[in-house]
Design an enzyme around this catalytic site. Structure first.
Site, PDB file in Angstrom:
ATOM      1  N   HIS A 101       0.851  -1.198   0.000  1.00 36.94           N
ATOM      2  CA  HIS A 101       0.000   0.000   0.000  1.00 36.94           C
ATOM      3  C   HIS A 101       0.877   1.235   0.000  1.00 36.94           C
ATOM      4  CE1 HIS A 101       0.642  -1.415   4.113  1.00 36.94           C
ATOM      5  NE2 HIS A 101       0.705  -0.143   4.468  1.00 36.94           N
ATOM      6  N   HIS A 103       0.882   5.164   1.174  1.00 38.66           N
ATOM      7  CA  HIS A 103       0.200   6.185   1.972  1.00 38.66           C
ATOM      8  C   HIS A 103       0.192   7.499   1.200  1.00 38.66           C
ATOM      9  CE1 HIS A 103       0.493   4.009   5.956  1.00 38.66           C
ATOM     10  NE2 HIS A 103       1.457   3.393   5.308  1.00 38.66           N
TER      11      HIS A 103
END
Ligand code: 5GP
Ligand code: ZN
Length: 136
Positions: A101, A103
């Site tokens: 992922h 941010h």
């Protein structure tokens, strides 16, 4: 491929509800449950990749442009002055969810210091560079 035990696979594919700010065939972008700043978002690929080293190159090529799009949207909609794109790989680097992922962290004028370090020194810099180079 999806991982049936992975919470981000479930969120990215809509099996678990989330505050979604963007979705396309490859990604879902959600708000982080523990935001570092108002609007802190996570770009989740819909396929399972543990970290950046496992990421498919076609998917990888779409992530920075998407980060820029989300960040620009935050500046317009939330009034932040800038944003950080941050991505952790491995527990030692602070990765707590082992599904890649990115941010997207909005930064507000006068907001707290984040993503910073104290500059140090490496007396063996040439050797360090040679070590990394030889492993690529
Ligand atoms: P990492 O430390 O792995 O780079 O970041 C994981 C992030 O995911 C953390 O900022 C954490 O707050 C967020 N997070 C963990 N579990 C959930 C969840 O179930 N839903 C959402 N929206 N965010 C989560
Ligand atoms: Zn996953």
């Amino acid at each position: 491929m999806k991982d049936t035990n992975c919470i981000f696979c479930k969120i990215a594919n809509g099996e678990i509800p989330s505050s979604t700010v963007y979705e396309d065939d490859d990604f879902r972008v959600i708000l982080d449950l523990g935001p570092a700043a108002k609007g802190h978002a996570l770009i989740l690929p819909k396929e399972h990749y543990k970290d950046v080293c496992e990421l498919d190159e076609t998917v990888a090529a779409k992530i920075l442009p998407l980060g820029a799009k989300i960040g620009a949207g935050m500046k317009k909609s939330l009034g932040c002055a800038g944003f950080n794109l941050v991505q952790n790989n491995g527990a030692a680097a602070g990765q707590t969810v082992l599904h890649f992922h990115m941010h997207v962290i909005p930064r507000y004028e006068g907001g707290p210091e984040m993503v910073t370090w104290t500059p140090g020194k490496d007396e063996e810099m040439a050797d360090t560079a040679a070590k990394i180079k030889s492993a690529l």
